[in-house]
Design a protein around this motif. Structure first.
Motif, short mmCIF file in Angstrom:
data_model
loop_
_atom_site.label_atom_id
_atom_site.label_comp_id
_atom_site.label_asym_id
_atom_site.label_seq_id
_atom_site.Cartn_x
_atom_site.Cartn_y
_atom_site.Cartn_z
N THR A 22 76.63 34.50 -22.76
CA THR A 22 77.18 33.49 -23.66
C THR A 22 77.44 34.07 -25.07
O THR A 22 76.95 33.56 -26.07
N ASP A 23 78.27 35.12 -25.10
CA ASP A 23 78.70 35.64 -26.40
C ASP A 23 79.82 34.77 -26.95
O ASP A 23 80.21 33.77 -26.35
N ARG A 24 80.38 35.15 -28.09
CA ARG A 24 81.37 34.28 -28.75
C ARG A 24 82.64 34.14 -27.92
O ARG A 24 83.30 33.09 -27.98
N HIS A 25 82.99 35.15 -27.14
CA HIS A 25 84.19 35.04 -26.30
C HIS A 25 83.97 34.05 -25.16
O HIS A 25 84.84 33.24 -24.84
N CYS A 26 82.80 34.12 -24.56
CA CYS A 26 82.45 33.17 -23.50
C CYS A 26 82.42 31.75 -24.05
O CYS A 26 82.95 30.82 -23.42
N ARG A 27 81.86 31.58 -25.23
CA ARG A 27 81.75 30.23 -25.80
C ARG A 27 83.13 29.66 -26.13
O ARG A 27 83.39 28.47 -25.93
N TYR A 28 84.04 30.50 -26.64
CA TYR A 28 85.40 30.03 -26.92
C TYR A 28 86.07 29.59 -25.62
O TYR A 28 86.73 28.55 -25.58
N PHE A 29 85.89 30.36 -24.56
CA PHE A 29 86.44 30.03 -23.24
C PHE A 29 85.87 28.71 -22.74
O PHE A 29 86.60 27.82 -22.29
N HIS A 30 84.56 28.54 -22.83
CA HIS A 30 83.94 27.30 -22.38
C HIS A 30 84.41 26.10 -23.19
O HIS A 30 84.59 25.00 -22.65
#
Length: 344
Positions: A22-30
């Motif tokens: 759950t890095d910042r790229h994953c969070r943006y995607f979610h």
């Protein structure tokens, strides 16, 4: 207190902090799938924030509400990091009292802190004094042979007395000796009833349940007994599930299609590449799209094979989506043939 409290939402839904995921790229995607769900950072240690060369607190404004999960046990360091987090715009810091890995134990934080409730309480008190910010705790039900309601209560009560009102309970005991972190997510049995009992015993606490929750039916069941639900691996491996979450807040909500999310991600990824990043930093979080649907395997294969070297994603996504559509067409043709055959 900065910003509106995510706890004002009824119900409270969250995606768990997951190390390396759950890095910042994953969070943006979610966030493309759900506007209401609360997102968490990966666990970040106090040492990484205070002495690391990398910016471990970076996030995109679109991610809000996002919570920093902090790993540490020194009240002074925890307070200093909390003050920094507040300055950076975080509205809440969550203390990790659940991770069972050897590396975390060697740093004297994570699940081993369940045996030191006064240390956690001192951290809570120092953190709340350092900044006008919510402080929460994510913990297991017990550690090793200490697997009882009494042990859990002996942990919760001093922390609660220090001013913590928000607890996420992972409904398993952590075995600090003999089980790997992966085994600790699967081997200790789930004990949802114990989480329910903590809410009954401490009705004024906001209690979120975590562990093994995979479907909307699961979520709706748990919400009859607790204040919130946190989803872990299922949200990562089947991100389209997140698209259903906002329907709990708005009965007229229509889940966003994966193709729409992909279209939203293209400019984000291209901008990341322009800044010197790699497409794969983002693409790796998108492998779970179309999970359980025709074409999911080809989607994963194409992204995994071409993603690590990709310098642009338009053509990559076009190729992968075309393969998904071919698989869908074949599946629908097969079903039509089966229906025709059965009617003869």
């Amino acid at each position: 207190m900065q910003g509106a409290s995510p706890y004002q939402n009824k119900p409270y839904l969250a995606v768990a902090p997951m190390l390396d995921w759950t890095d910042r790229h994953c969070r943006y995607f979610h966030r493309c799938f759900t506007k209401q769900t609360v997102l968490y950072t990966e666990m970040v240690t106090t040492g990484a924030i205070l002495f690391g060369k990398q910016d471990f607190l970076e996030y995109n404004p679109e991610e809000q509400p996002v919570i920093l999960q902090l790993g540490g046990s020194d009240p002074g360091a925890m307070a200093e990091c909390t003050a920094i987090a507040a300055e950076r715009g975080y509205n809440e810091v969550n203390i990790n009292v659940g991770c069972p890995s050897d590396r975390v134990q060697n740093g004297s934080f994570g699940a081993c802190l369940m045996a030191e409730p006064e240390t956690v309480a001192a951290c809570v008190k120092a953190m709340r004094a350092a900044a006008d910010i919510r402080v929460s705790v994510k913990t297991r039900l017990g550690i090793d042979e200490h697997d009882s309601d009494e042990f859990l209560q002996a942990f919760i009560e001093p922390v609660m007395a220090a001013g913590c009102e928000y607890f996420t309970l992972h409904a398993r005991t952590a075995w600090l000796k003999g089980l790997s972190p992966k085994q600790n997510r699967e081997v200790p049995p789930l004990q949802y009833d114990r989480v329910y009992r903590m809410k009954e015993r401490y009705p004024n606490l906001h209690i979120t349940i975590n562990g093994g929750i995979k479907t909307m039916a699961d979520i709706e069941h748990h919400l009859q007994f607790v204040d919130g639900v946190m989803i872990g691996r299922e949200a990562y491996q089947n991100p389209e599930l997140l698209g259903q979450f906002d329907g709990l807040f708005d009965p007229n909500h229509q889940p966003v299609a994966s193709e729409q999310v992909i279209a939203q991600m293209i400019p984000y990824i291209e901008q990341h590449i322009k800044k010197g990043g790699r497409a794969w930093h983002v693409l790796r979080h998108m492998l779970g799209l179309f999970n359980g649907q025709p074409g999911a395997k080809r989607w994963r294969q194409i992204l995994s094979q071409r993603g690590p070297q990709a310098v642009s994603v338009n053509d990559l996504f076009a190729e992968a989506l075309a393969e998904v559509q071919v698989a869908r067409d074949k599946f629908h043709q097969f079903m039509r043939e089966q229906t025709t055959y059965g009617a003869e």
